[in-house]
Write an enzyme that holds these catalytic residues in place. Structure first.
Site, PDB file in Angstrom:
ATOM      1  N   GLU A   1     -30.453  28.519  19.416  1.00 28.03           N
ATOM      2  CA  GLU A   1     -31.634  29.030  18.687  1.00 28.03           C
ATOM      3  C   GLU A   1     -32.909  28.267  19.036  1.00 28.03           C
ATOM      4  OE1 GLU A   1     -30.768  29.436  14.469  1.00 28.03           O
ATOM      5  OE2 GLU A   1     -29.387  31.092  14.873  1.00 28.03           O
TER       6      GLU A   1
ATOM      7  N   GLU B   1     -23.318  34.317  16.763  1.00 28.86           N
ATOM      8  CA  GLU B   1     -23.376  33.987  15.330  1.00 28.86           C
ATOM      9  C   GLU B   1     -23.620  35.280  14.578  1.00 28.86           C
ATOM     10  OE1 GLU B   1     -25.706  30.753  13.749  1.00 28.86           O
ATOM     11  OE2 GLU B   1     -25.511  29.608  15.610  1.00 28.86           O
TER      12      GLU B   1
HETATM   13  O1  AHR Z   1     -24.385  28.966  11.149  1.00 29.17           O
HETATM   14  C1  AHR Z   1     -25.340  28.247  10.427  1.00 29.17           C
HETATM   15  C2  AHR Z   1     -26.639  28.065  11.208  1.00 29.17           C
HETATM   16  O2  AHR Z   1     -27.239  29.308  11.395  1.00 29.17           O
HETATM   17  C3  AHR Z   1     -26.498  27.520  12.607  1.00 29.17           C
HETATM   18  O3  AHR Z   1     -26.465  26.143  12.647  1.00 29.17           O
HETATM   19  C4  AHR Z   1     -27.732  28.022  13.272  1.00 29.17           C
HETATM   20  O4  AHR Z   1     -27.557  28.220  14.642  1.00 29.17           O
HETATM   21  C5  AHR Z   1     -28.074  29.289  12.533  1.00 29.17           C
HETATM   22  O5  AHR Z   1     -29.398  29.329  12.133  1.00 29.17           O
END
Ligand code: AHR
Length: 502
Positions: A174, A293
């Site tokens: 990210e 994610e």
């Molecule tokens: O999964 C929790 C968080 O969400 C992770 O650390 C990040 O990559 C995202 O913003």
């Protein structure tokens, strides 16, 4: 339109041969995911390395093919060298992403050992926040080079004669987010990702690399971020990442259940951006996507604001999932399958305690949350070929999303087992939904089982006191007649109709 939903499934209309890594997950050094989750020396269920066997067996039942590690936001401040070598010499560090103390008692080698027992591959994310090209090449040398160099010999000295052979690597996490340690603009990130990719592949040409896409489609820099990053990295990387979390902040369940339509839009526009750069570069390569994610995340938002900083493994992001969250996760899994020609890898974020299908108590029990079940069903029965779902379904509108079909569904053909599995969610909150499936190109079909996850209370959860309140039963009513299937899908239900073709 009639209130019956109809679906045609034909074995010649193939979306993809699914890459099993679509059912991946994620473990970050965050909250109690590692300490008190997968690793807890002294726990009655811990093995000699401190790995919790009760948690391992819940994970093994999911057949998780790949796990992203060690972060997440954590990785952008992490020095991987802190987590190798004798444990009594590893430092305690202030961890700035989640404002905790990281004791470094679990690191690269422990994770590889653990993943072998869990039966999963490793997807390692490197730090492109505070680190760069040098650490990128060194960690690949430590993990994957056979011997005869400083870093590979250090691994051997640490007790690991054979290389770990980690195939899949994420180039940071990210990096478009201002919250990220070492946040970069798209040009800065594109350049460092490209140069890191080059040296990593020079050390080990067999690895695959994932470049960071946006951390969500709501980012102001989306999708320009993707275009600029790929302009710098296109020929050096194999995947572009997508991240997205969904919540029922307004307690509007009908809209919440429609959020998977937004996931599909996100996938379509990131694919289009990749293809734009492909044409711009006159490239022959078609880039794949890694949705590394995704999940429901909102329940713990308020509680997390109250956590005292600088503790070791406090309870962070501990969402307790409801029945309706399981339906949303089911719809999101179907959305991923519908785009499995392009989305080759995906990671349910995360796996244990932190926005996770598995919860534990320190020193106590481990149990499955509601979302565990659709994830497990998809991972076990969703292997083979994803077939195009030709669906006619009644639809509904909400104030924010229109044309949401009551039926969300897809079929997966497993030729080896001679089985078709139909995954289906009925989004209707008040009525059951009649479903007719025409499996026209298949011969005679027999129903093996019709699994259903449902509950009269959409807010029902599984807890330590009631770990089995929400769990699937196999009393669904699907019936076959030749190559046709009829079922009535209960209101607000997740369904898995397993069909034998013998
Ligand atoms: O999964 C929790 C968080 O969400 C992770 O650390 C990040 O990559 C995202 O913003």
């Amino acid at each position: 339109m009639s209130n019956t939903a109809k679906m045609i499934v034909d074995k010649d209309f193939i979306i993809s041969t699914i890459d099993n890594r679509l059912y991946g997950s994620f473990i970050e050094h965050l909250g109690r995911a590692v300490y008190g989750g997968i690793y807890e020396p002294g726990h009655p269920q811990a093995d000699e390395q401190g790995f919790r066997k009760d948690v391992l067996s819940l994970i093994q039942a999911l057949r998780v093919p790949i796990i992203r590690y060690p972060g997440g936001n954590f990785v952008s401040g992490y020095d991987w060298k802190d987590g190798i070598g004798p444990k009594d010499q590893r430092p305690d560090r202030l961890e700035l992403a989640w404002r905790t103390v990281e004791p470094n008692q679990f690191g690269l080698n422990e994770f590889v050992d653990w993943s072998r027992i869990a039966g999963t591959d490793v997807m390692w994310a490197i730090n492109l926040g505070t680190q760069g090209i040098d650490d990128a090449r060194n960690i690949v040398e430590y993990a994957n080079h056979r011997s005869g160099s400083y870093w590979s010999d250090l691994r051997i000295q640490h007790g690991y004669t054979n290389p770990h052979s980690i195939k899949t690597w994420c180039l940071g996490n990210e990096m478009d987010g201002p919250w990220q340690i070492g946040h970069k603009n798209a040009v800065e990130y594109g350049r460092i990702a490209c140069e890191s990719a080059k040296v990593m592949k020079w050390v080990d040409p067999t690895i695959e690399l994932v470049a960071c896409g946006s951390s969500g489609s709501g980012m102001a820099t989306y999708p320009e971020w993707e275009a600029i990053v790929l302009d710098h990295t296109y020929e050096h990387v194999d995947y572009l990442s997508l991240h997205s979390y969904y919540g029922n902040h307004e307690n509007d369940t009908a809209t919440f259940l429609g959020r998977s339509l937004e996931m599909e839009d996100f996938i379509r526009s990131v694919s289009a951006t990749c293809d734009y750069i492909k044409s711009k570069k006159r490239s022959k390569k078609k880039l794949s996507l890694s949705f590394d994610e995704w999940n429901v995340w909102f329940h713990s938002n308020e509680a997390d604001k109250k956590i005292e900083p600088w503790q070791i493994a406090p309870p962070q992001l501990e969402d307790v999932y409801t029945m309706e969250d399981a339906l949303v996760v089911g719809c999101l899994l179907i959305a991923l399958l519908k785009h499995s020609d392009r989305v080759r890898m995906a990671c349910l974020a995360q796996l244990v305690n932190v926005i996770a299908p598995i919860m534990t108590e320190n020193g106590g029990a481990a149990w499955a949350q509601t979302i565990y079940y659709p994830y497990m069903h998809a991972s076990i029965y969703g292997r083979g070929q994803a077939l195009v779902p030709l669906i006619q379904s009644p639809k509904y509108d909400t104030n924010t999303i229109t044309d949401i079909p009551y039926l969300e569904s897809i079929a997966v053909y497993n030729e080896e087992a001679s089985e078709v599995t139909i995954f289906a969610v009925n989004r209707d909150l008040t009525n059951s939904l009649p479903l007719e499936v025409d499996l026209r190109s298949f011969g005679n079909c027999t129903i093996l089982e019709h699994l259903v996850l449902e509950n009269s209370d959409l807010k029902a959860t599984n807890t330590s006191a009631q770990p089995n309140r929400v769990q699937p039963h196999n009393s669904g009513n699907a019936k076959s007649d030749g190559n046709r299937i009829n079922a009535s899908l209960s209101k607000a239900s997740w369904n898995v109709i397993r069909v034998s073709l013998h």
